[in-house]
Structure formats: structure tokens, C-alpha cells
Write a protein that holds these residues in place. Structure first.
Motif, PDB file in Angstrom:
ATOM      1  N   THR A  79     -57.730 139.151 -33.781  1.00 56.89           N
ATOM      2  CA  THR A  79     -59.087 139.847 -33.262  1.00 56.89           C
ATOM      3  C   THR A  79     -59.761 138.863 -32.612  1.00 56.89           C
ATOM      4  N   GLU A 108     -62.848 128.309 -36.805  1.00 52.46           N
ATOM      5  CA  GLU A 108     -61.881 128.853 -37.676  1.00 52.46           C
ATOM      6  C   GLU A 108     -61.941 127.933 -39.104  1.00 52.46           C
ATOM      7  N   THR A 117     -53.126 137.360 -39.673  1.00 52.55           N
ATOM      8  CA  THR A 117     -52.026 137.634 -38.489  1.00 52.55           C
ATOM      9  C   THR A 117     -50.939 136.542 -38.416  1.00 52.55           C
ATOM     10  N   MET A 456     -52.043 145.256 -36.023  1.00 53.82           N
ATOM     11  CA  MET A 456     -51.434 144.738 -34.929  1.00 53.82           C
ATOM     12  C   MET A 456     -51.540 145.679 -33.716  1.00 53.82           C
TER      13      MET A 456
HETATM   14  C1  LIG Z   1     -48.926 140.320 -45.947  1.00 53.32           C
HETATM   15  C2  LIG Z   1     -49.507 141.060 -44.712  1.00 53.32           C
HETATM   16  C3  LIG Z   1     -48.732 141.889 -44.024  1.00 53.32           C
HETATM   17  C4  LIG Z   1     -49.061 142.795 -42.989  1.00 53.32           C
HETATM   18  N1  LIG Z   1     -48.168 143.469 -42.040  1.00 53.32           N
HETATM   19  C5  LIG Z   1     -48.678 143.918 -40.871  1.00 53.32           C
HETATM   20  C6  LIG Z   1     -47.627 144.566 -39.968  1.00 53.32           C
HETATM   21  O1  LIG Z   1     -46.471 144.234 -40.027  1.00 53.32           O
HETATM   22  N2  LIG Z   1     -48.050 144.982 -39.062  1.00 53.32           N
HETATM   23  C7  LIG Z   1     -49.589 145.164 -38.885  1.00 53.32           C
HETATM   24  O2  LIG Z   1     -49.935 145.962 -37.785  1.00 53.32           O
HETATM   25  N3  LIG Z   1     -50.377 144.761 -39.556  1.00 53.32           N
HETATM   26  C8  LIG Z   1     -49.930 144.016 -40.599  1.00 53.32           C
HETATM   27  N4  LIG Z   1     -50.929 143.445 -41.359  1.00 53.32           N
HETATM   28  C9  LIG Z   1     -52.331 143.441 -41.098  1.00 53.32           C
HETATM   29  C10 LIG Z   1     -52.760 142.658 -39.908  1.00 53.32           C
HETATM   30  O3  LIG Z   1     -51.958 141.200 -40.089  1.00 53.32           O
HETATM   31  C11 LIG Z   1     -54.152 142.315 -39.894  1.00 53.32           C
HETATM   32  O4  LIG Z   1     -54.670 143.518 -39.612  1.00 53.32           O
HETATM   33  C12 LIG Z   1     -54.757 141.420 -38.780  1.00 53.32           C
HETATM   34  O5  LIG Z   1     -53.667 140.377 -38.573  1.00 53.32           O
HETATM   35  C13 LIG Z   1     -55.894 140.901 -38.811  1.00 53.32           C
HETATM   36  O6  LIG Z   1     -56.225 140.453 -37.815  1.00 53.32           O
HETATM   37  P1  LIG Z   1     -57.701 139.551 -37.878  1.00 53.32           P
HETATM   38  O7  LIG Z   1     -57.728 138.484 -36.579  1.00 53.32           O
HETATM   39  O8  LIG Z   1     -58.780 140.657 -37.786  1.00 53.32           O
HETATM   40  O9  LIG Z   1     -57.881 138.897 -39.110  1.00 53.32           O
HETATM   41  P2  LIG Z   1     -57.233 137.280 -39.772  1.00 53.32           P
HETATM   42  O10 LIG Z   1     -55.791 137.329 -39.057  1.00 53.32           O
HETATM   43  O11 LIG Z   1     -57.174 137.325 -41.028  1.00 53.32           O
HETATM   44  O12 LIG Z   1     -57.959 136.342 -39.003  1.00 53.32           O
HETATM   45  C14 LIG Z   1     -59.315 135.936 -39.536  1.00 53.32           C
HETATM   46  C15 LIG Z   1     -59.592 134.445 -39.577  1.00 53.32           C
HETATM   47  O13 LIG Z   1     -61.005 134.385 -39.705  1.00 53.32           O
HETATM   48  C16 LIG Z   1     -60.995 133.056 -40.529  1.00 53.32           C
HETATM   49  N5  LIG Z   1     -62.240 133.168 -41.239  1.00 53.32           N
HETATM   50  C17 LIG Z   1     -62.643 133.857 -42.180  1.00 53.32           C
HETATM   51  N6  LIG Z   1     -63.794 133.690 -42.631  1.00 53.32           N
HETATM   52  C18 LIG Z   1     -64.238 132.376 -41.837  1.00 53.32           C
HETATM   53  C19 LIG Z   1     -65.386 131.849 -41.875  1.00 53.32           C
HETATM   54  N7  LIG Z   1     -66.512 132.058 -42.614  1.00 53.32           N
HETATM   55  N8  LIG Z   1     -65.626 130.763 -40.916  1.00 53.32           N
HETATM   56  C20 LIG Z   1     -64.485 130.621 -40.236  1.00 53.32           C
HETATM   57  N9  LIG Z   1     -63.324 131.142 -40.068  1.00 53.32           N
HETATM   58  C21 LIG Z   1     -63.221 132.166 -40.992  1.00 53.32           C
HETATM   59  C22 LIG Z   1     -59.667 133.207 -41.490  1.00 53.32           C
HETATM   60  O14 LIG Z   1     -59.271 131.904 -41.784  1.00 53.32           O
HETATM   61  C23 LIG Z   1     -58.534 133.862 -40.554  1.00 53.32           C
HETATM   62  O15 LIG Z   1     -57.954 132.898 -39.666  1.00 53.32           O
HETATM   63  C24 LIG Z   1     -50.541 142.599 -42.790  1.00 53.32           C
HETATM   64  C25 LIG Z   1     -51.326 141.747 -43.264  1.00 53.32           C
HETATM   65  C26 LIG Z   1     -51.003 140.975 -44.222  1.00 53.32           C
HETATM   66  C27 LIG Z   1     -51.840 140.106 -45.193  1.00 53.32           C
END
Ligand SMILES: Cc1cc2nc3c(=O)[nH]c(=O)nc-3n(C[C@H](O)[C@H](O)[C@H](O)COP(=O)(O)OP(=O)(O)OC[C@H]3O[C@@H](n4cnc5c(N)ncnc54)[C@H](O)[C@@H]3O)c2cc1C
Length: 499
Positions: A79, A108, A117, A456
């Protein structure tokens, strides 16, 4: 046989759904803001398969911290990096025309892309009709159609970007479709009903294939096959970041500080008017002030936005994955990605590396075995759950008899924290206090989070919506919702739909 039992897992899953629905009452004591991401997470295949698997891991973690920005993006998962990518594109395409560079900073907490992710299953499959009937009944046909449209739009945008830039090998893109095994008659009946309702509503499902038991590669189940891809998620996000970074120049300035957790956000308003409103983001390395904040923290959102703690908000939920070796060669293991048990288990064989004869399978799921709490409200990815681990170890030997051996220890095992919402709908748009509706305190703060384990094929386009809103604000134009985006995801509609 020590195996995983379909009936047992299905019953547990039903119990777990009831648990989730009752989360407001029986888990109420856990209604607290999420912790910050843990300092010593388990290691995933994607982030730790080799010493240089994550080249941006510690980017910007040393030296002086940037002190002032136009936009701070908190979080470097799909995201946050997609927000940076879309902002860079908006500047490149002159959608925003500025005399001075737009200063964007990504903050981060841990290594680059080390949240969900960097630890997920690697599936990029748009669910074009799954759950269609339930969505149509609850939100209406137009919204159910928009759900499919968003996922198609996101997946095709990402695949187009990958192919257009020649990144397919860099990100291990595999176009193998996704086979969902249907374990019970109920599941088969529900899936067919979703398919018929979606088709009747006008969704083009010509590329969906129904497979008989004889066609599901030696399993005793029928199945449905959807178009879909697998990727190495960290590599994709790395390429998106590098692409955005290359746009740095006269009109765009992108920086990133990893290992810089944001611990609080406060307002600093020098002359009392909203025009002068700035936010101060506190970090252990010092403060950073900015005009706009994008919350891309998914499972951890409620740490900084406590009104999103609890069952009406975003519930941290721990998922677990193993990387396990098949006992037969590639010819007997198809390169499809798979899911089963209504998507609770998901797996795919990695393409063979040099010298490898038997594929490594990345398999996630098993939460239904974890007891009534179902890993809800678990926000610590520094350990694994042995009960879930046992469920995962037994799963493939039971489903594909003769191709996997009971007792094989996985080569890697890790957890990651997903952001669940009660309806599965993410929160996208301007932030406000979600318990009172108060907006003023959060002016020019935005969010895209809460993908409920299915991010994703959604996050990249949700980030695009947030950027469209920021561009509208910067250019003094009115934002209007694209036809491919579900309006119920928008934050200002969340109170109406209750989640
Ligand atoms: C085990 C598992 C399997 C999955 N398999 C799939 C799949 O196969 N296909 C699919 O579509 N989805 C899958 N998902 C879901 C998918 O991975 C997530 O929906 C997606 O990656 C979310 O992306 P994001 O960037 O919003 O969150 P994230 O990737 O979690 O990124 C958020 C980031 O914010 C950082 N952060 C948090 N709080 C703070 C703060 N206060 N200050 C600074 N940094 C901070 C964290 O360290 C993290 O790096 C899976 C998830 C998991 C956990």
C-alpha cells in the motif's frame, strides 16, 4: 493416518466464523490498539531466502532524518509503496503541476516491506465471483460488481506494469491460474451459486473453468479454476519503489527511512487556521513535520488511530506459512496456485531453482486449528503457533497422497499479521475519528488498510484512490469515484455500513 481432516477443518472454520462474528462480545477485552510491529519478526522466504534478498531492508535507517515533508507515508508494504508510485506517476504525467518538488517521505518501523506484504502467500488472484451472492444481498448488485471490477483492475494494472517494464523475471511472475478445490458439497453448492449470480449480474466469467474430480491432478475433489498469477511480493514492491524513486527530480522528491517507527501524530498549528495545519510525527530518531499523512500500516493501523481498534475497526490477525518440499518431481506437481477450504488454505509450487528437482511449496492457512480465538488480535509475528504448524504440515500429504510425506519438516516457517475487518471491506479515504465521526482533527490524513488477508489484488488500486484524492485536494478539483471502485470502502460511508 495422522492426516488433516477436511470435515474437521470445515467444522472448525464454521466455529471460527462464529467466533469472528461474536468478536465484539467474547473478545471485547482485547479491544485495544495494536502494538507497533515486533522488533524480531520470524524470517520469511521472500525476505530471507538469501543474504541480499531485501536490498532496501535498511534504506535510510542511518544518518540524519528528514525533518519536513509535504506527504508522509507510514508503512512500506504494497500500500505505502503504491501510494509513492501513484504520486510519482501523477507528477510525471503532470496531473499535479508544481513549481517546487512534491516532497514525499516513507517511514517504516522495521526492514523495508517486512509487514504482511513481505510474508504473504504470493497469490495475485482476483476473486471475480467468490462471495458474490452474500455481497449482493448485503450491499446490492452494483457494489458486488464493483468488488469484482476493483480486483480485475488491480491485478491487470500490476501485470501490465510488470510486463511493460520487462520485470516478469525480476518478480518471478507466474501466470498459472488458481485452482480452488471444493472440499464439501456445501462449498461446491455455494461456489456455483456465487458463479451463477455473478454471471446473471453481467460479470464476464468466460475464463472460469469447472474441473471434475478426474481433472484435479489426483485429488478426490472437484474444483474451479480462475485466471491468476503468483509473484515474489517483496521483489514487486522493490521494483515499484525503484520506479518511483527514479522520478525524483525537479518536481518530485522521494525519500525513505526504514527502522523509523512513528509512535504518535500530533497537530502543530501556528496561526490557528487549517491552511497552516501541520502534523508532527514522533519517531525514536526525532520528529518529522508534514502537511499530509497517509496511513499504510494495515494490521497496525489502530496503534496511531485508536478509534479503529476493536471489532468495528481493523483487527490484527496472525497468518502462518510453511515452505515445504514435495517428495516427487516437478512433472507430478503442477505450477498452478491453489486454494481450498473456501480459501482458508492456499499454496503454490515455486518455480524450480538451479539444481532443484522437487518443487518447494509455499503453503499458508491452518488458523482454523488454533482454537476459538482463531489468531484474531494476535499482532506479534516473532513466533509461530505449533498447533497451526501441525495443521499445515499434515495438509498436503492428505490432499495429494503420494506426492508429499507426513513428517517432512518445512524448510522455512513464518508468520505475518493481516488486518481483518468484520465485512472484509478495507477502509479507504480521508481519516476521521471512527467512533465519533469527528473530521477536523484529521484533516489531510488518509488511509488505505484492512484488506482481510486479500490485499494483493486490492491494495495497489486502493492506494491509487488515495492519490486521486490528494491530487484533487492539491489542484482544487472535485474527486469522483471511478466505476471500478466499491463505494462502501470509502471511509465516509463506513459509519453508514457500520464496517
Ligand atoms: C501470512 C499471510 C499470507 C497472505 N497471503 C496473501 C496472498 O497470498 N494473497 C493476497 O492477496 N494477500 C495475502 N495476504 C494479505 C496481504 O499480504 C496484505 O493484505 C497486504 O500485504 C497488505 O499490504 P499493506 O502494505 O497494506 O500492509 P503491510 O505489508 O503489513 O505493510 C504495513 C507496513 O507498515 C509498517 N508499520 C506499521 N506501523 C508502523 C508505524 N507506526 N510506523 C512505521 N511503520 C509502521 C509495518 O512494519 C509494515 O511494513 C497475506 C497476509 C499474510 C500475513
Amino acid at each position: 493416518m495422522p492426516g488433516w481432516s477436511v470435515t474437521r477443518a470445515f467444522e472448525r472454520r464454521k466455529d471460527a466464523r462464529a467466533t469472528f462474528n461474536a468478536a465484539g462480545s467474547i473478545l471485547d477485552h482485547l479491544r485495544r490498539p495494536a502494538n507497533l510491529p515486533s522488533a524480531n519478526p520470524t524470517r520469511s522466504l521472500w525476505t530471507h531466502s538469501s543474504a541480499d534478498a531485501n536490498p532496501l531492508a535498511r534504506e535510510g535507517s542511518y544518518g540524519p532524518l528528514t525533518t519536513d515533508a509535504d506527504i508522509c507515508i507510514i508503512g512500506s508494504g504494497i500500500t505505502g509503496i503504491s501510494v509513492a508510485y501513484h504520486l510519482a506517476e501523477a507528477v510525471e504525467n503532470q496531473t499535479i503541476d508544481l513549481d517546487v518538488p512534491l516532497r514525499v517521505v516513507i517511514l517504516e518501523a522495521r526492514d523495508f516491506c517486512s509487514g504482511a506484504t513481505g510474508r504473504n502467500g504470493g497469490h495475485l488472484t482476483p476473486h471475480t465471483f467468490y462471495s458474490f451472492a452474500a455481497r449482493q444481498d448485503r450491499f446490492g448488485a452494483d457494489e458486488a460488481i464493483r468488488s469484482s471490477a476493483l480486483e480485475e483492475y488491480t491485478a491487470s494494472s500490476l501485470v501490465n506494469i510488470i510486463e511493460r517494464n520487462g520485470w516478469s523475471e525480476d518478480v518471478d511472475l507466474v501466470n498459472g491460474g488458481n485452482v480452488r478445490l471444493l472440499f464439501t458439497e456445501d462449498e461446491e453448492r455455494e461456489t456455483r451459486a456465487d458463479f451463477e449470480r455473478a454471471k446473471h449480474a453481467g460479470i464476464n466469467l468466460d475464463n472460469v473453468q469447472w474441473l471434475t474430480r478426474d481433472e484435479t491432478y489426483g485429488t478426490p475433489y472437484s474444483a474451479v479454476k480462475l485466471p491468476g498469477h503468483n509473484i515474489w511480493p517483496l521483489k514487486l514492491v522493490t521494483m515499484l519503489y525503484q520506479h518511483a524513486k527514479q522520478c525524483t527530480g525537479e518536481h518530485f522528491d522521494l525519500r525513505m527511512h526504514t527502522h523509523t517507527p512513528v509512535t504518535s501524530i500530533t497537530r502543530s498549528q501556528s496561526e490557528g487556521s487549517n491552511a497552516n495545519l501541520k502534523y508532527i510525527l514522533s519517531t525514536p530518531r526525532g520528529p518529522i513535520s508534514c502537511l499530509r499523512v497517509v496511513h499504510a500500516t494495515n494490521a497496525y493501523t489502530s496503534h496511531l488511530l485508536p478509534s479503529l481498534a476493536g471489532p468495528d475497526g481493523i483487527i490484527p490477525t496472525r497468518g502462518q506459512i510453511i515452505a515445504t518440499r514435495a517428495s516427487v518431481g516437478k512433472a507430478l506437481i503442477r505450477t498452478n496456485s491453489w486454494s481450498g477450504n473456501q480459501g482458508y488454505e492456499y499454496w503454490f509450487p515455486r518455480p524450480l531453482g538451479p539444481g532443484e528437482e522437487r518443487p518447494l511449496i509455499v503453503l499458508g492457512g491452518g488458523r482454523e486449528a488454533s482454537g476459538p480465538q482463531f489468531e484474531l488480535y494476535a499482532d506479534d509475528d516473532s513466533g509461530t503457533n505449533p498447533v497451526v504448524g501441525k495443521e499445515l504440515r499434515d495438509f498436503l500429504p492428505t490432499i495429494f497422497q503420494g506426492k508429499f510425506e507426513y513428517g517432512t519438516e518445512p524448510e522455512m516457517e513464518w508468520t505475518g499479521i493481516m488486518g481483518y475487518t468484520a465485512t472484509g471491506n478495507p477502509f479507504v479515504g480521508p481519516v476521521f475519528d471512527f467512533s465519533t465521526g469527528e473530521k477536523e482533527d484529521f484533516k489531510r490524513q488518509y488511509i488505505a488498510a484492512g484488506y482481510t488477508g486479500h490485499g494483493m489484488p486490492r491494495a495497489f488500486a486502493c492506494a491509487e484512490i488515495v492519490v486521486q484524492m490528494i491530487v484533487a485536494e492539491l489542484t482544487g478539483t472535485q474527486w469522483s469515484c471511478p466505476t471500478w471502485f466499491p463505494e462502501r470502502y470509502l471511509t465516509h460511508n463506513r459509519l453508514k455500513h457500520k464496517n
